[in-house]
Design a protein around this motif. Structure first.
Motif, short mmCIF file in Angstrom:
data_model
loop_
_atom_site.label_atom_id
_atom_site.label_comp_id
_atom_site.label_asym_id
_atom_site.label_seq_id
_atom_site.Cartn_x
_atom_site.Cartn_y
_atom_site.Cartn_z
N ALA A 50 -5.91 -9.42 -10.17
CA ALA A 50 -6.25 -8.01 -10.42
C ALA A 50 -7.14 -7.85 -11.65
O ALA A 50 -8.11 -7.08 -11.63
CB ALA A 50 -4.97 -7.20 -10.57
N PRO A 58 3.30 -6.03 -11.97
CA PRO A 58 4.67 -6.46 -11.66
C PRO A 58 5.65 -5.97 -12.71
O PRO A 58 5.31 -5.90 -13.90
CB PRO A 58 4.59 -7.98 -11.64
CG PRO A 58 3.21 -8.34 -12.04
CD PRO A 58 2.36 -7.12 -12.09
N LYS A 103 -2.80 -10.57 -5.50
CA LYS A 103 -2.95 -12.03 -5.58
C LYS A 103 -2.45 -12.70 -4.30
O LYS A 103 -2.81 -13.84 -4.02
CB LYS A 103 -2.23 -12.60 -6.80
CG LYS A 103 -0.71 -12.48 -6.75
CD LYS A 103 -0.10 -13.12 -7.98
CE LYS A 103 1.41 -12.98 -8.04
NZ LYS A 103 2.15 -13.34 -6.86
N ASP A 104 -1.60 -12.01 -3.55
CA ASP A 104 -1.05 -12.56 -2.31
C ASP A 104 -1.70 -11.89 -1.11
O ASP A 104 -2.13 -10.73 -1.21
CB ASP A 104 0.47 -12.32 -2.26
CG ASP A 104 1.20 -13.08 -3.35
OD1 ASP A 104 0.69 -14.14 -3.78
OD2 ASP A 104 2.27 -12.60 -3.79
N GLU A 122 9.22 -3.08 -2.72
CA GLU A 122 8.24 -3.11 -3.82
C GLU A 122 7.50 -1.79 -3.98
O GLU A 122 6.83 -1.57 -4.99
CB GLU A 122 7.19 -4.19 -3.52
CG GLU A 122 7.70 -5.60 -3.48
CD GLU A 122 7.68 -6.24 -4.85
OE1 GLU A 122 6.65 -6.17 -5.52
OE2 GLU A 122 8.73 -6.78 -5.26
N ALA A 123 7.60 -0.93 -2.97
CA ALA A 123 6.67 0.21 -2.87
C ALA A 123 7.15 1.45 -3.61
O ALA A 123 8.32 1.62 -3.93
CB ALA A 123 6.46 0.55 -1.40
N ILE A 124 6.19 2.34 -3.83
CA ILE A 124 6.53 3.70 -4.23
C ILE A 124 6.23 4.62 -3.04
O ILE A 124 5.35 4.33 -2.23
CB ILE A 124 5.76 4.18 -5.47
CG1 ILE A 124 4.24 4.14 -5.24
CG2 ILE A 124 6.15 3.35 -6.68
CD1 ILE A 124 3.47 4.80 -6.37
N GLN A 167 -2.00 -9.64 2.03
CA GLN A 167 -1.26 -8.40 2.36
C GLN A 167 -1.69 -7.93 3.74
O GLN A 167 -2.46 -6.98 3.90
CB GLN A 167 -1.53 -7.32 1.30
CG GLN A 167 -1.09 -7.68 -0.10
CD GLN A 167 0.43 -7.85 -0.23
OE1 GLN A 167 1.20 -7.47 0.65
NE2 GLN A 167 0.87 -8.44 -1.34
N ALA A 173 -7.21 -11.37 -4.76
CA ALA A 173 -7.81 -11.79 -6.04
C ALA A 173 -6.83 -11.50 -7.17
O ALA A 173 -5.87 -10.73 -6.99
CB ALA A 173 -9.11 -11.02 -6.28
N GLY A 193 0.74 -1.25 0.00
CA GLY A 193 0.00 0.00 0.00
C GLY A 193 0.77 1.30 0.00
O GLY A 193 0.27 2.31 0.51
N GLY A 194 1.96 1.34 -0.61
CA GLY A 194 2.65 2.63 -0.76
C GLY A 194 1.84 3.59 -1.61
O GLY A 194 1.57 4.74 -1.21
N ALA A 195 1.42 3.13 -2.77
CA ALA A 195 0.60 3.96 -3.65
C ALA A 195 -0.72 4.31 -2.97
O ALA A 195 -1.19 5.45 -3.00
CB ALA A 195 0.35 3.24 -4.97
N MET A 244 5.75 -0.86 6.80
CA MET A 244 6.10 -1.99 5.92
C MET A 244 7.33 -2.75 6.38
O MET A 244 8.22 -2.20 7.01
CB MET A 244 6.37 -1.50 4.50
CG MET A 244 5.15 -1.00 3.77
SD MET A 244 5.55 -0.73 2.03
CE MET A 244 4.05 0.14 1.51
C1 LIG Z 1 5.39 -3.71 -7.41
S1 LIG Z 1 4.20 -4.42 -6.33
C2 LIG Z 1 3.11 -3.05 -6.06
C3 LIG Z 1 3.61 -2.02 -5.06
C4 LIG Z 1 2.59 -1.01 -4.60
N1 LIG Z 1 2.09 -0.18 -5.68
C5 LIG Z 1 3.14 -0.08 -3.51
O1 LIG Z 1 3.38 1.11 -3.78
O2 LIG Z 1 3.32 -0.55 -2.38
C6 LIG Z 1 3.30 -5.50 -7.41
C7 LIG Z 1 2.29 -6.43 -6.73
O3 LIG Z 1 1.54 -7.09 -7.76
C8 LIG Z 1 1.07 -8.30 -7.24
N2 LIG Z 1 0.58 -9.12 -8.36
C9 LIG Z 1 1.30 -9.69 -9.37
N3 LIG Z 1 0.47 -10.28 -10.24
C10 LIG Z 1 -0.80 -10.11 -9.80
C11 LIG Z 1 -2.08 -10.45 -10.28
N4 LIG Z 1 -2.25 -11.13 -11.42
N5 LIG Z 1 -3.17 -10.07 -9.58
C12 LIG Z 1 -3.04 -9.37 -8.42
N6 LIG Z 1 -1.84 -9.01 -7.91
C13 LIG Z 1 -0.73 -9.36 -8.59
C14 LIG Z 1 2.28 -8.85 -6.49
O4 LIG Z 1 1.86 -9.82 -5.53
C15 LIG Z 1 2.87 -7.56 -5.88
O5 LIG Z 1 2.42 -7.42 -4.54
#
Ligand SMILES: C[S@@+](CC[C@H](N)C(=O)[O-])C[C@H]1O[C@@H](n2cnc3c(N)ncnc32)[C@H](O)[C@@H]1O
Length: 216
Positions: A47, A66, A32-33, A194-196, A35, A45, A14-16, A187
């Motif tokens: 996305a 990703p 998908k994982d 992974e975050a922004i 959190q 789910a 949840g950075g964004a 976090m």
């Molecule tokens: C780069 S991170 C996002 C960071 C987030 N924007 C932040 O600022 O904290 C990408 C996320 O995409 C998720 N992800 C990858 N494929 C997915 C899918 N098909 N459906 C849902 N989440 C997915 C990963 O589990 C990961 O947590």
């Protein structure tokens, strides 16, 4: 008055999301994982499946698909599609079919269109962490201001020169130092990597809210 609701796809911890919340949105995340540290309402789910079923229920949408295709894996000589999924085109397609502003965030080299770049230096943060944002809206971006980031942090491994910014995602630097540099205090190290910084989406979220206010 109720706040507009933003759908945050690929949300991780949840950075964004936090930036959009600070700008004035309520936020619902999808990943998908699990959190457990995501600070807002969360759905586990896929996305793209979620947005096709429920995307119309939201006022605005953000996606951070990703980005491995475009970072380390690519630097090793592999191209897009050589083993990692590129979900940007499907995310763009899904968002474009719905009413309301949208944003897709990614790293340098990702196939975004007419993207703006945001930098930690523009927001007084001790990171640069350039990230790119494609949008249905004509977003503005403050210019980078690297000049104030003087050499003052522990050198990178095998280097002697001080760094101008804090490295993020490395074990040898205290987590609290990395969190402060990102403007994030909830976090783990992996989630942080992974975050922004929320400052980026607070900046963008304010612009989306102005657009929604004009349209109302
Ligand atoms: C780069 S991170 C996002 C960071 C987030 N924007 C932040 O600022 O904290 C990408 C996320 O995409 C998720 N992800 C990858 N494929 C997915 C899918 N098909 N459906 C849902 N989440 C997915 C990963 O589990 C990961 O947590």
């Amino acid at each position: 008055m109720s706040r507009p609701v933003l759908l945050d796809l690929f949300c991780c911890a949840g950075g964004a999301a936090m930036g959009y919340y600070r700008a004035g949105f309520d936020v619902v995340g999808v990943d998908k994982d699990p959190q457990p540290n995501y600070p807002f309402k969360f759905h586990r789910a896929d996305a793209l499946d979620f947005v096709s079923r429920f995307g119309a229920d939201f006022d605005a949408r953000h996606g951070s698909p990703p980005c491995q295709s475009f970072t380390a894996y690519r630097r090793k000589g592999h191209g897009i599609g050589d083993g990692y999924l590129n979900l940007i085109p499907e995310t763009r397609q899904a968002f474009s079919e719905l009413d309301g502003p949208w944003v897709i965030e990614n790293v340098a080299g990702a196939p975004l269109e007419n993207a703006i770049c945001l930098c930690g230096s523009s927001f007084g943060l001790d990171v640069r962490r350039h990230r790119y944002f494609e949008s249905s809206s004509a977003l503005t971006a403050p210019p980078c201001d690297h000049s104030w980031q003087t050499p003052r942090f522990a050198p990178a491994t095998n280097r002697t020169n001080l760094r101008r910014t804090v490295e993020v995602g490395v074990w040898r630097i205290p987590l609290a130092v990395q969190q402060k540099a990102m403007g994030i205090d909830w976090m783990t190290l992996h989630e942080l990597s992974e975050a922004i910084p929320p400052a980026y989406t607070e900046w963008i979220g304010s612009q989306l809210l102005s657009e929604l206010a004009v349209a109302a």
